[in-house]
Design an enzyme around this catalytic site. Structure first.
Site, PDB file in Angstrom:
ATOM      1  N   GLU A  49     -11.155  -3.470  -0.598  1.00 34.91           N
ATOM      2  CA  GLU A  49     -12.502  -4.015  -0.203  1.00 34.91           C
ATOM      3  C   GLU A  49     -12.972  -3.229   0.893  1.00 34.91           C
ATOM      4  O   GLU A  49     -14.072  -2.744   1.119  1.00 34.91           O
ATOM      5  CB  GLU A  49     -12.422  -5.450   0.237  1.00 34.91           C
ATOM      6  CG  GLU A  49     -12.007  -6.398  -0.966  1.00 34.91           C
ATOM      7  CD  GLU A  49     -12.851  -6.214  -2.270  1.00 34.91           C
ATOM      8  OE1 GLU A  49     -14.322  -6.419  -1.930  1.00 34.91           O
ATOM      9  OE2 GLU A  49     -12.506  -6.028  -3.309  1.00 34.91           O
ATOM     10  N   LEU A  97      -7.106  -0.426  -9.301  1.00 34.01           N
ATOM     11  CA  LEU A  97      -6.567  -1.657  -9.288  1.00 34.01           C
ATOM     12  C   LEU A  97      -7.135  -2.608  -9.016  1.00 34.01           C
ATOM     13  O   LEU A  97      -6.738  -4.045  -9.207  1.00 34.01           O
ATOM     14  CB  LEU A  97      -5.266  -1.743  -8.184  1.00 34.01           C
ATOM     15  CG  LEU A  97      -4.400  -0.385  -8.028  1.00 34.01           C
ATOM     16  CD1 LEU A  97      -3.540  -0.356  -7.137  1.00 34.01           C
ATOM     17  CD2 LEU A  97      -3.473  -0.369  -9.466  1.00 34.01           C
ATOM     18  N   ARG A  98      -8.390  -2.821  -8.683  1.00 32.54           N
ATOM     19  CA  ARG A  98      -9.354  -3.976  -8.486  1.00 32.54           C
ATOM     20  C   ARG A  98      -9.366  -5.012  -9.539  1.00 32.54           C
ATOM     21  O   ARG A  98      -9.088  -6.417  -9.359  1.00 32.54           O
ATOM     22  CB  ARG A  98     -10.553  -3.706  -7.939  1.00 32.54           C
ATOM     23  CG  ARG A  98     -11.311  -4.722  -7.301  1.00 32.54           C
ATOM     24  CD  ARG A  98     -12.587  -4.660  -6.743  1.00 32.54           C
ATOM     25  NE  ARG A  98     -13.108  -5.514  -5.774  1.00 32.54           N
ATOM     26  CZ  ARG A  98     -13.869  -6.616  -6.451  1.00 32.54           C
ATOM     27  NH1 ARG A  98     -13.797  -6.888  -7.774  1.00 32.54           N
ATOM     28  NH2 ARG A  98     -14.256  -7.682  -5.668  1.00 32.54           N
ATOM     29  N   LYS A  99      -9.540  -4.678 -10.600  1.00 37.29           N
ATOM     30  CA  LYS A  99      -9.710  -5.684 -11.763  1.00 37.29           C
ATOM     31  C   LYS A  99      -8.387  -5.950 -11.928  1.00 37.29           C
ATOM     32  O   LYS A  99      -8.416  -7.421 -12.237  1.00 37.29           O
ATOM     33  CB  LYS A  99     -10.005  -4.769 -13.134  1.00 37.29           C
ATOM     34  CG  LYS A  99     -10.288  -5.402 -14.349  1.00 37.29           C
ATOM     35  CD  LYS A  99     -10.946  -4.879 -15.389  1.00 37.29           C
ATOM     36  CE  LYS A  99     -11.122  -6.030 -16.483  1.00 37.29           C
ATOM     37  NZ  LYS A  99     -11.634  -5.420 -17.639  1.00 37.29           N
TER      38      LYS A  99
END
Length: 141
Positions: A49, A97-99
């Site tokens: 983020e 890696l967010r998903k």
């Protein structure tokens, strides 16, 4: 004339030391427990983020081309020379890696130390330094 929201960028960069500290402590003390797994997950998510928020503020403020994804935010900033290739490569892997962390969290392997966890603290520090230097250079501060 550019309008770069330096205050919001700085707020996000100011979060990096705590994120880096959490990642370092997890990497050094890793025991495979759920607690360390959850701390790692949250720290990785916050790192994503921070870098995407800062990247978006830079894109908006310096009127760069529009981004179509988190990976694109990193690519645009790299192309504009906000940060170097070493930082870019790690951040590109990070944002991918967010998903998994946000949408598919139920499949995340909490009992494993992620390979980015021990390297991210140093990379996040470099990211912050390079962002600050870029803003200073571009705004001639």
């Amino acid at each position: 004339m550019y309008y770069v929201n330096q205050e919001q960028i700085q707020h996000r960069l100011d979060a990096i030391p705590e994120i880096a500290e959490a990642l370092t402590k997890v990497a050094v003390s890793w025991d495979g427990s759920v607690m360390f797994g959850m701390v790692q997950e949250r720290a990785l998510h916050l790192a994503i983020e921070v870098v995407t928020d800062v990247g978006s503020y830079l894109i908006d403020g310096f009127i760069m081309r529009d981004a179509s994804s988190y990976e694109d935010i990193m690519e645009i900033n790299y192309e504009e020379k906000v940060f170097d290739g070493e930082v870019y490569n790690v951040l590109l892997e990070l944002v991918s890696l967010r998903k998994a962390l946000v949408q598919e969290y139920f499949t995340w392997k909490r009992c494993e130390l992620h390979k980015l966890t021990p390297v991210l603290p140093n990379v996040l520090d470099k990211f912050a330094d390079q962002v600050r230097a870029y803003i200073k250079q571009e705004l001639r501060l």
